[in-house]
Design a protein around this motif. Structure first.
Motif, PDB file in Angstrom:
ATOM      1  N   VAL A  48     -45.685 -25.037 -49.333  1.00  0.00           N
ATOM      2  CA  VAL A  48     -45.826 -24.879 -50.779  1.00  0.00           C
ATOM      3  C   VAL A  48     -45.313 -23.501 -51.203  1.00  0.00           C
ATOM      4  O   VAL A  48     -44.555 -23.378 -52.164  1.00  0.00           O
ATOM      5  CB  VAL A  48     -47.290 -25.080 -51.224  1.00  0.00           C
ATOM      6  CG1 VAL A  48     -47.484 -24.707 -52.691  1.00  0.00           C
ATOM      7  CG2 VAL A  48     -47.721 -26.521 -50.990  1.00  0.00           C
ATOM      8  N   LYS A  49     -45.705 -22.475 -50.472  1.00  0.00           N
ATOM      9  CA  LYS A  49     -45.286 -21.114 -50.819  1.00  0.00           C
ATOM     10  C   LYS A  49     -43.770 -20.952 -50.708  1.00  0.00           C
ATOM     11  O   LYS A  49     -43.144 -20.335 -51.567  1.00  0.00           O
ATOM     12  CB  LYS A  49     -45.988 -20.092 -49.930  1.00  0.00           C
ATOM     13  CG  LYS A  49     -45.712 -18.678 -50.352  1.00  0.00           C
ATOM     14  CD  LYS A  49     -46.551 -17.689 -49.596  1.00  0.00           C
ATOM     15  CE  LYS A  49     -46.232 -16.287 -50.105  1.00  0.00           C
ATOM     16  NZ  LYS A  49     -47.002 -15.277 -49.423  1.00  0.00           N
ATOM     17  N   ASN A  50     -43.165 -21.525 -49.664  1.00  0.00           N
ATOM     18  CA  ASN A  50     -41.706 -21.447 -49.519  1.00  0.00           C
ATOM     19  C   ASN A  50     -41.004 -22.174 -50.655  1.00  0.00           C
ATOM     20  O   ASN A  50     -40.001 -21.682 -51.189  1.00  0.00           O
ATOM     21  CB  ASN A  50     -41.263 -22.018 -48.169  1.00  0.00           C
ATOM     22  CG  ASN A  50     -41.635 -21.124 -47.017  1.00  0.00           C
ATOM     23  OD1 ASN A  50     -41.847 -19.928 -47.180  1.00  0.00           O
ATOM     24  ND2 ASN A  50     -41.723 -21.709 -45.835  1.00  0.00           N
ATOM     25  N   GLY A  51     -41.499 -23.344 -51.037  1.00  0.00           N
ATOM     26  CA  GLY A  51     -40.922 -24.082 -52.159  1.00  0.00           C
ATOM     27  C   GLY A  51     -41.053 -23.312 -53.453  1.00  0.00           C
ATOM     28  O   GLY A  51     -40.127 -23.232 -54.260  1.00  0.00           O
ATOM     29  N   TRP A  52     -42.223 -22.714 -53.676  1.00  0.00           N
ATOM     30  CA  TRP A  52     -42.486 -21.917 -54.875  1.00  0.00           C
ATOM     31  C   TRP A  52     -41.566 -20.702 -54.915  1.00  0.00           C
ATOM     32  O   TRP A  52     -40.978 -20.392 -55.940  1.00  0.00           O
ATOM     33  CB  TRP A  52     -43.947 -21.481 -54.877  1.00  0.00           C
ATOM     34  CG  TRP A  52     -44.397 -20.741 -56.095  1.00  0.00           C
ATOM     35  CD1 TRP A  52     -44.960 -21.292 -57.207  1.00  0.00           C
ATOM     36  CD2 TRP A  52     -44.356 -19.330 -56.312  1.00  0.00           C
ATOM     37  NE1 TRP A  52     -45.268 -20.297 -58.106  1.00  0.00           N
ATOM     38  CE2 TRP A  52     -44.900 -19.086 -57.578  1.00  0.00           C
ATOM     39  CE3 TRP A  52     -43.902 -18.257 -55.551  1.00  0.00           C
ATOM     40  CZ2 TRP A  52     -45.011 -17.808 -58.104  1.00  0.00           C
ATOM     41  CZ3 TRP A  52     -44.009 -16.987 -56.081  1.00  0.00           C
ATOM     42  CH2 TRP A  52     -44.558 -16.778 -57.346  1.00  0.00           C
ATOM     43  N   SER A  53     -41.417 -20.029 -53.782  1.00  0.00           N
ATOM     44  CA  SER A  53     -40.569 -18.833 -53.715  1.00  0.00           C
ATOM     45  C   SER A  53     -39.118 -19.166 -54.010  1.00  0.00           C
ATOM     46  O   SER A  53     -38.438 -18.417 -54.715  1.00  0.00           O
ATOM     47  CB  SER A  53     -40.669 -18.182 -52.333  1.00  0.00           C
ATOM     48  OG  SER A  53     -41.969 -17.712 -52.119  1.00  0.00           O
ATOM     49  N   SER A  54     -38.630 -20.282 -53.489  1.00  0.00           N
ATOM     50  CA  SER A  54     -37.237 -20.646 -53.754  1.00  0.00           C
ATOM     51  C   SER A  54     -37.029 -20.979 -55.225  1.00  0.00           C
ATOM     52  O   SER A  54     -35.994 -20.652 -55.793  1.00  0.00           O
ATOM     53  CB  SER A  54     -36.798 -21.805 -52.859  1.00  0.00           C
ATOM     54  OG  SER A  54     -37.485 -22.989 -53.188  1.00  0.00           O
ATOM     55  N   LEU A  55     -38.012 -21.599 -55.860  1.00  0.00           N
ATOM     56  CA  LEU A  55     -37.904 -21.878 -57.296  1.00  0.00           C
ATOM     57  C   LEU A  55     -37.950 -20.591 -58.102  1.00  0.00           C
ATOM     58  O   LEU A  55     -37.242 -20.438 -59.091  1.00  0.00           O
ATOM     59  CB  LEU A  55     -39.049 -22.797 -57.744  1.00  0.00           C
ATOM     60  CG  LEU A  55     -38.945 -24.243 -57.297  1.00  0.00           C
ATOM     61  CD1 LEU A  55     -40.261 -24.957 -57.577  1.00  0.00           C
ATOM     62  CD2 LEU A  55     -37.794 -24.942 -57.970  1.00  0.00           C
ATOM     63  N   ASN A  56     -38.777 -19.669 -57.677  1.00  0.00           N
ATOM     64  CA  ASN A  56     -38.924 -18.394 -58.384  1.00  0.00           C
ATOM     65  C   ASN A  56     -37.592 -17.650 -58.420  1.00  0.00           C
ATOM     66  O   ASN A  56     -37.266 -17.026 -59.414  1.00  0.00           O
ATOM     67  CB  ASN A  56     -40.007 -17.554 -57.708  1.00  0.00           C
ATOM     68  CG  ASN A  56     -40.599 -16.528 -58.624  1.00  0.00           C
ATOM     69  OD1 ASN A  56     -40.586 -16.676 -59.839  1.00  0.00           O
ATOM     70  ND2 ASN A  56     -41.127 -15.474 -58.050  1.00  0.00           N
ATOM     71  N   VAL A  57     -36.819 -17.733 -57.358  1.00  0.00           N
ATOM     72  CA  VAL A  57     -35.523 -17.058 -57.301  1.00  0.00           C
ATOM     73  C   VAL A  57     -34.490 -17.806 -58.127  1.00  0.00           C
ATOM     74  O   VAL A  57     -33.712 -17.198 -58.854  1.00  0.00           O
ATOM     75  CB  VAL A  57     -35.050 -16.920 -55.833  1.00  0.00           C
ATOM     76  CG1 VAL A  57     -33.616 -16.449 -55.759  1.00  0.00           C
ATOM     77  CG2 VAL A  57     -35.959 -15.973 -55.076  1.00  0.00           C
ATOM     78  N   VAL A  58     -34.482 -19.129 -58.044  1.00  0.00           N
ATOM     79  CA  VAL A  58     -33.477 -19.931 -58.735  1.00  0.00           C
ATOM     80  C   VAL A  58     -33.730 -19.985 -60.236  1.00  0.00           C
ATOM     81  O   VAL A  58     -32.823 -19.777 -61.042  1.00  0.00           O
ATOM     82  CB  VAL A  58     -33.435 -21.370 -58.163  1.00  0.00           C
ATOM     83  CG1 VAL A  58     -32.564 -22.271 -58.996  1.00  0.00           C
ATOM     84  CG2 VAL A  58     -32.965 -21.349 -56.724  1.00  0.00           C
TER      85      VAL A  58
END
Length: 79
Positions: A48-58
């Motif tokens: 979940v955290k990795n998915g959230w982090s990638s969205l935060n950057v994009v």
């Protein structure tokens, strides 16, 4: 609910994370919601955290995050 209904594929899981991300939920809040709903079938907190982090950057690149998170204090609140 049958077992098949709880089997989210990676795309569906990412969509759920994106939905809650856009509601400005933290990874911890998102994981708690998904864990409550899917139980043992929920993705790990790290996923979940990795998915959230990638969205935060994009979705919110660093420059845009600075603008959104730091309102200009020179402007009055009332117009």
């Amino acid at each position: 609910m049958s077992g098949e209904a709880r089997d989210f594929n990676n795309i569906e899981t990412r969509d759920v994370i994106k939905f809650f991300f856009l509601q400005r939920k933290t990874p911890k809040e998102i994981h708690a919601i998904v864990r409550e709903t899917l139980g043992e079938h929920a993705p790990s907190y790290a996923a979940v955290k990795n998915g959230w982090s990638s969205l935060n950057v994009v979705i919110f690149p660093p420059v845009l995050r600075l603008v959104l998170d730091d309102p200009n204090s020179d402007h009055p609140d009332d117009y």
